[in-house]
Design an enzyme around this catalytic site. Structure first.
Site, PDB file in Angstrom:
ATOM      1  N   TYR A 105      27.335  50.437  52.359  1.00  0.00           N
ATOM      2  CA  TYR A 105      26.554  49.225  52.137  1.00  0.00           C
ATOM      3  C   TYR A 105      25.113  49.404  52.631  1.00  0.00           C
ATOM      4  O   TYR A 105      24.868  49.650  53.821  1.00  0.00           O
ATOM      5  CB  TYR A 105      27.207  48.009  52.824  1.00  0.00           C
ATOM      6  CG  TYR A 105      28.612  47.698  52.325  1.00  0.00           C
ATOM      7  CD1 TYR A 105      29.103  48.259  51.145  1.00  0.00           C
ATOM      8  CD2 TYR A 105      29.453  46.847  53.026  1.00  0.00           C
ATOM      9  CE1 TYR A 105      30.387  47.977  50.688  1.00  0.00           C
ATOM     10  CE2 TYR A 105      30.733  46.555  52.572  1.00  0.00           C
ATOM     11  CZ  TYR A 105      31.193  47.136  51.408  1.00  0.00           C
ATOM     12  OH  TYR A 105      32.462  46.864  50.956  1.00  0.00           O
ATOM     13  N   GLN A 131      42.856  47.561  51.449  1.00  0.00           N
ATOM     14  CA  GLN A 131      41.903  46.502  51.080  1.00  0.00           C
ATOM     15  C   GLN A 131      41.674  46.581  49.572  1.00  0.00           C
ATOM     16  O   GLN A 131      41.226  47.611  49.077  1.00  0.00           O
ATOM     17  CB  GLN A 131      40.598  46.715  51.850  1.00  0.00           C
ATOM     18  CG  GLN A 131      39.586  45.612  51.599  1.00  0.00           C
ATOM     19  CD  GLN A 131      38.242  45.871  52.273  1.00  0.00           C
ATOM     20  OE1 GLN A 131      37.246  46.174  51.620  1.00  0.00           O
ATOM     21  NE2 GLN A 131      38.209  45.768  53.592  1.00  0.00           N
ATOM     22  N   ASP A 177      34.231  42.932  57.918  1.00  0.00           N
ATOM     23  CA  ASP A 177      34.330  44.147  57.107  1.00  0.00           C
ATOM     24  C   ASP A 177      32.952  44.681  56.726  1.00  0.00           C
ATOM     25  O   ASP A 177      32.084  43.920  56.297  1.00  0.00           O
ATOM     26  CB  ASP A 177      35.096  43.824  55.812  1.00  0.00           C
ATOM     27  CG  ASP A 177      35.142  45.016  54.878  1.00  0.00           C
ATOM     28  OD1 ASP A 177      35.877  45.975  55.198  1.00  0.00           O
ATOM     29  OD2 ASP A 177      34.423  45.017  53.860  1.00  0.00           O
ATOM     30  N   PRO A 200      37.256  37.661  47.519  1.00  0.00           N
ATOM     31  CA  PRO A 200      38.265  36.597  47.383  1.00  0.00           C
ATOM     32  C   PRO A 200      37.774  35.417  46.554  1.00  0.00           C
ATOM     33  O   PRO A 200      38.588  34.637  46.062  1.00  0.00           O
ATOM     34  CB  PRO A 200      38.531  36.172  48.840  1.00  0.00           C
ATOM     35  CG  PRO A 200      37.298  36.564  49.581  1.00  0.00           C
ATOM     36  CD  PRO A 200      36.805  37.817  48.912  1.00  0.00           C
ATOM     37  N   SER A 217      41.580  51.691  50.964  1.00  0.00           N
ATOM     38  CA  SER A 217      41.042  50.630  50.126  1.00  0.00           C
ATOM     39  C   SER A 217      41.088  51.090  48.669  1.00  0.00           C
ATOM     40  O   SER A 217      40.937  52.287  48.392  1.00  0.00           O
ATOM     41  CB  SER A 217      39.608  50.333  50.554  1.00  0.00           C
ATOM     42  OG  SER A 217      39.059  49.326  49.740  1.00  0.00           O
ATOM     43  N   ASN A 218      41.304  50.136  47.769  1.00  0.00           N
ATOM     44  CA  ASN A 218      41.359  50.437  46.331  1.00  0.00           C
ATOM     45  C   ASN A 218      42.454  51.441  45.986  1.00  0.00           C
ATOM     46  O   ASN A 218      42.302  52.233  45.054  1.00  0.00           O
ATOM     47  CB  ASN A 218      39.992  50.937  45.836  1.00  0.00           C
ATOM     48  CG  ASN A 218      38.915  49.885  45.970  1.00  0.00           C
ATOM     49  OD1 ASN A 218      39.021  48.805  45.399  1.00  0.00           O
ATOM     50  ND2 ASN A 218      37.884  50.171  46.768  1.00  0.00           N
TER      51      ASN A 218
END
Ligand code: NAP
Length: 279
Positions: free
Chosen positions: A56, A165, A51, A195, A143-144
């Protein structure tokens, strides 16, 4: 692998249950080689769900990952994410093309909307569908997204969504109340981010007791717990070969009923709606 090794996407494709995250990688020259070695080791060990996101390191993480994937691209299920403010019909396509360039590949296996934003979901979906038709992405997802966001997605024509995700770990179990059951009903796996709670797991909890009794790390128990959840895959980020190997070993830990009960007593499952947390 001790636990089920795969989760299944709604179209039947199987992906590794234990993958790798990349947030905060590629930002420091001094650890670059170690990060690349860690990612490559993980792929060798079967943790080939990887991922990343355009966010990022402002692209630096995707660039590092492109380097790490040299010669290994075909072994990997590659996931990236588009910023919500880039998720217009055309913006999605432009962002994806820039990601592909940095990742030195011609396609993503999964492309996610990073979190719900201000651009109409219909537009984002159109962009995703155009990329899919062009062979630049194989699946798309979100995601979210909390439950109301998922309802809005379906209403906007997003029934082809492959996954959501979300922040999910032993210390943050909110999604178990409503979101995970909703996804399970639709045969849509959840991808658990952070996680091991981004390194913030509480100190001196039941996890330490179980870990000490088994002679493994607390992190390993937390990861084993997530990996034991049906329909959930996980993408821990590890910056060293040692951490990657330890995470892979965590996959072989099968928690006993007594251990799970002790975890439930300490980290209680939700009894009512908790808003989805984000990191
Ligand atoms: P995480 O995977 O829960 O935790 C990462 C931290 O745990 C790092 O500090 C790492 O240190 C450490 N660690 C890893 N393996 C370890 C081990 N065996 N023993 C001890 N420490 C260990 O947190 P995360 O990075 O927030 O989440 C994972 C991935 O999910 C991200 O990298 C990203 O790809 C994704 N994510 C997505 C979103 C989203 O909004 N969609 C948000 C957050 C994260 P080292 O680096 O030193 O190994």
């Amino acid at each position: 692998m001790g636990n089920e090794a795969y989760v299944t996407l709604p179209d039947g494709e199987r992906i590794a249950k234990l993958g790798q995250g990349t947030w905060e990688m590629g930002e420091r020259r001094a650890v670059r080689a170690a990060e690349i070695a860690a990612l490559r080791e993980g792929i060798e060990l079967g943790m080939n769900l990887i991922d990343t996101a355009e966010m990022y390191g402002d692209g630096a993480t995707e660039t590092l990952l492109g380097e790490a994937l040299a010669g290994l691209r075909d072994q990997v299920f590659l996931v990236s994410k588009v910023y919500p403010h880039n998720a217009s019909r055309r913006g999605v396509v432009a962002s994806c093309e820039a990601s592909l360039k940095r990742l030195k590949t011609d396609r993503l296996d999964l492309y996610l909307l990073h979190w719900p934003g201000g651009i109409a979901l219909e537009e984002t979906i159109e962009g995703f569908e155009a990329l899919h038709q062009a062979g630049k992405i194989r699946h798309w997802g979100v995601s979210n997204f909390d439950l109301d966001d998922m309802d809005a997605l379906v209403a906007a024509g997003g029934s082809a969504c492959a996954t959501n995700q979300v922040l999910y770990n032993v210390a943050r179990r909110g999604p178990e109340f409503d979101l995970l059951p909703w996804m399970c009903e639709r045969a849509m796996p959840a991808m658990a981010y952070s996680p091991i709670d981004h390194g913030r797991l509480p100190k001196r909890s039941v996890l330490d007791e179980i870990a000490a009794a088994r002679g493994v790390s607390t992190t390993s128990i937390a990861l084993a717990w997530v990996l034991a959840q049906p329909g959930v895959c996980a993408i821990p980020k590890a910056g060293s070969v040692e951490h990657v190997r330890e995470n892979r070993r965590a996959f072989d830990i099968e928690l006993t009923d007594a251990e799970r009960a002790a975890i439930d007593a300490y980290f209680k499952p939700p009894r009512s709606k908790r808003p989805l947390e984000m990191l």
